[in-house]
Write an enzyme that holds these catalytic residues in place. Structure first.
Site, mmCIF file in Angstrom:
data_model
loop_
_atom_site.group_PDB
_atom_site.id
_atom_site.type_symbol
_atom_site.label_atom_id
_atom_site.label_comp_id
_atom_site.label_asym_id
_atom_site.label_seq_id
_atom_site.Cartn_x
_atom_site.Cartn_y
_atom_site.Cartn_z
ATOM 1 N N HIS A 186 -3.800 -1.125 -12.802
ATOM 2 C CA HIS A 186 -2.812 -1.661 -11.873
ATOM 3 C C HIS A 186 -3.575 -2.414 -10.795
ATOM 4 O O HIS A 186 -4.482 -1.874 -10.174
ATOM 5 C CB HIS A 186 -1.973 -0.547 -11.248
ATOM 6 C CG HIS A 186 -0.953 -1.095 -10.291
ATOM 7 N ND1 HIS A 186 0.309 -1.446 -10.681
ATOM 8 C CD2 HIS A 186 -1.043 -1.420 -8.973
ATOM 9 C CE1 HIS A 186 0.971 -1.947 -9.653
ATOM 10 N NE2 HIS A 186 0.166 -1.940 -8.598
ATOM 11 N N CYS A 187 -3.212 -3.665 -10.577
ATOM 12 C CA CYS A 187 -3.980 -4.511 -9.652
ATOM 13 C C CYS A 187 -3.135 -4.783 -8.410
ATOM 14 O O CYS A 187 -2.071 -5.406 -8.510
ATOM 15 C CB CYS A 187 -4.336 -5.821 -10.358
ATOM 16 S SG CYS A 187 -5.194 -6.980 -9.295
ATOM 17 N N VAL A 188 -3.622 -4.306 -7.240
ATOM 18 C CA VAL A 188 -2.847 -4.531 -6.011
ATOM 19 C C VAL A 188 -2.864 -6.002 -5.598
ATOM 20 O O VAL A 188 -1.963 -6.463 -4.915
ATOM 21 C CB VAL A 188 -3.362 -3.665 -4.823
ATOM 22 C CG1 VAL A 188 -3.072 -2.205 -5.071
ATOM 23 C CG2 VAL A 188 -4.827 -3.896 -4.568
ATOM 24 N N ASN A 191 -0.019 -7.232 -7.482
ATOM 25 C CA ASN A 191 1.139 -6.346 -7.401
ATOM 26 C C ASN A 191 1.759 -6.089 -8.780
ATOM 27 O O ASN A 191 2.978 -6.111 -8.935
ATOM 28 C CB ASN A 191 2.178 -6.961 -6.440
ATOM 29 C CG ASN A 191 3.315 -6.000 -6.150
ATOM 30 O OD1 ASN A 191 3.130 -4.785 -6.163
ATOM 31 N ND2 ASN A 191 4.500 -6.545 -5.916
ATOM 32 N N ASN A 192 0.900 -5.887 -9.765
ATOM 33 C CA ASN A 192 1.433 -5.646 -11.106
ATOM 34 C C ASN A 192 0.369 -4.965 -11.948
ATOM 35 O O ASN A 192 -0.816 -4.951 -11.592
ATOM 36 C CB ASN A 192 1.807 -6.988 -11.748
ATOM 37 C CG ASN A 192 2.795 -6.820 -12.882
ATOM 38 O OD1 ASN A 192 3.261 -5.715 -13.157
ATOM 39 N ND2 ASN A 192 3.102 -7.912 -13.556
#
Ligand SMILES: [Zn+2]
Ligand SMILES: [Zn+2]
Length: 437
Positions: A186-188, A191-192
């Site tokens: 999950h990549c901040v 945001n996905n």
């Protein structure tokens, strides 16, 4: 001069800290000053501040900070993405108009092509797409992308939130509230979750962001250098190096101090000539372009190794257990293989030996619906790994393993290299598969 120098030092410090925050945790840096600085930043300083806060306010400030940090890293919101795109927008908005009149025409044509790319690929990564997120409508198709390797992923396991069988290589993301196909992480920043369907856009985002930043640093250099050279006389005195009177002129310390003085003076002159909007942004670009490209290099290593970020953590757990001597490798019964591909005698079950194959056959119209449907993946694992708690060869195999493996075939394994990674087709096929999906 003092102000320009302060800006140069500030920019260098911020860039170094960012580098340490990004890469300091990598095992390669563990015993280097970068690893030490990372531990200082993420462990020692926060715990010292926490102790101080407990004494002063009973921990109120750090509790609030921890909640904010948790929200930023573990909740679904676009704050970090807005920060990233805002930084790109402000930097480009300051930089491009300032240097525009100093640039040759070819760069004036190239800039409008390069600057929109990070926005485009951020959008493609952030967009909710049908291929990445698993839901009831696409679940049957998602089950047929990858076989269970019976090392990292076993058939018959259900997601307790989504209430369906977990496809091989998938993972539930509590932030996106969905199971994710070929979950990477999950990549901040976008945001996905990144997985099947958008991981290729993430590679493109890292590449083109790195290229854009490096290009910005280059443009600052070619735009400002003529001005710096033209005004050379003005800065002659700045270059003069004045060592402290008791310094030893043959020592390394003095040599490094002199080099640092020239480097800082050089940067200071650029900032004096170009101001924050051209030279300040250019310096930031010069110091930060390795960050996205470094991350890209790490991701490409994972592609080479045929694993996702999620899987690399699982493999490293196996590596630790193998080093402890508690892991046993068994052979799978031939009759339990499930995929549609003919077994080729020259394949030998080895993923790496098949690197020249790139055939992904199409599925039959109506594959049988059970917990382990056949897949389109060209390989199927021959191995099963199990760890035992007492370090002795396995006695009672769990039913899910007993049904597919020969009990007699289990031998202690000392090297992860002896274990087949069925998801590794060789670098080019791994990459091709990612680009196609
Ligand atoms: Zn789920
Ligand atoms: Zn997610």
């Amino acid at each position: 001069m003092a102000f320009a120098r302060a800006i140069a030092i500030f920019t260098i410090t911020v860039s170094l800290l960012t580098f340490v925050a990004f890469f300091g945790r990598l095992p390669a840096f563990r015993n280097t000053p970068i690893g030490f600085l990372h531990r200082l930043l993420v462990l020692h300083i926060p715990s010292a501040l926490r102790n101080l806060d407990i004494k002063l306010t009973n921990g109120r400030i750090t509790n609030g900070g921890a909640r904010l940090g948790h929200y930023l890293m573990n909740d679904k919101h676009p704050v970090v993405m807005i920060f990233f795109l805002g930084l790109v927008t402000i930097s480009a908005g300051l930089f491009v108009p300032t240097v525009w009149h100093l640039l040759p025409t070819r760069h004036k044509l190239l800039i409008p092509l390069v600057v929109p790319l990070p926005y485009l690929f951020t959008y493609l990564c952030a967009r909710r797409n049908n291929e990445t997120m698993i839901h009831e409508l696409n679940h049957a198709a998602q089950m047929r992308h990858y076989p269970y390797d019976r090392i990292l992923f076993f058939p018959g396991q259900c997601c307790s939130t989504c209430k369906f069988l977990k496809p091989a290589r998938s993972k539930h993301c509590s932030i996106c509230k969905s199971c994710v196909s070929r979950m990477d992480h999950h990549c901040v920043w976008v945001n996905n979750c990144l997985g099947r369907g958008n991981y290729k856009w993430f590679l493109a985002l890292l590449f083109f962001t790195g290229v854009m930043i490096a290009y910005g640093a280059y443009l600052a250099y070619i735009a400002l250098t003529p001005m710096v050279e033209f005004n050379y006389k003005k800065y002659e005195g700045w270059y003069r190096y004045k060592p402290s009177p008791d310094a030893d002129p043959t020592s390394w310390g003095m040599y490094l101090d002199m080099k640092l003085h020239y480097f800082l003076t050089y940067l200071t002159i650029y900032i004096e000539e170009g101001g924050i909007s051209a030279a300040g942004v250019g310096l930031l670009a010069l110091l930060t372009w390795p960050l996205p490209l470094g991350l890209l290099a790490y991701q490409l290593y994972l592609v080479y190794a045929g694993m996702t970020t999620n899987e690399s953590a699982k493999w490293s757990d196996w590596r630790d257990d193998i080093a402890d001597g508690v892991v046993f490798l068994g052979q799978r019964k031939e009759e339990t293989f499930r995929d549609y591909l003919p077994r080729q005698s020259n394949l030998n079950g080895s993923a790496r030996s098949s690197s020249s194959r790139s055939a992904f056959p199409t599925l039959p119209e109506t594959p049988p619906e059970d917990e382990e449907p056949p897949t389109t993946w060209p390989l199927e694992s021959k191995h099963i790994l199990i760890r035992t708690t007492n370090g002795q060869p396995p006695n009672n195999l769990p039913p899910r393993i007993k049904s597919v493996a020969d009990k007699e075939s289990f031998v202690r394994v000392w090297d992860l290299g002896a274990v087949q990674n069925v998801y590794d087709l060789g670098f080019w096929d791994n990459l091709l598969n990612i680009l196609k999906n």
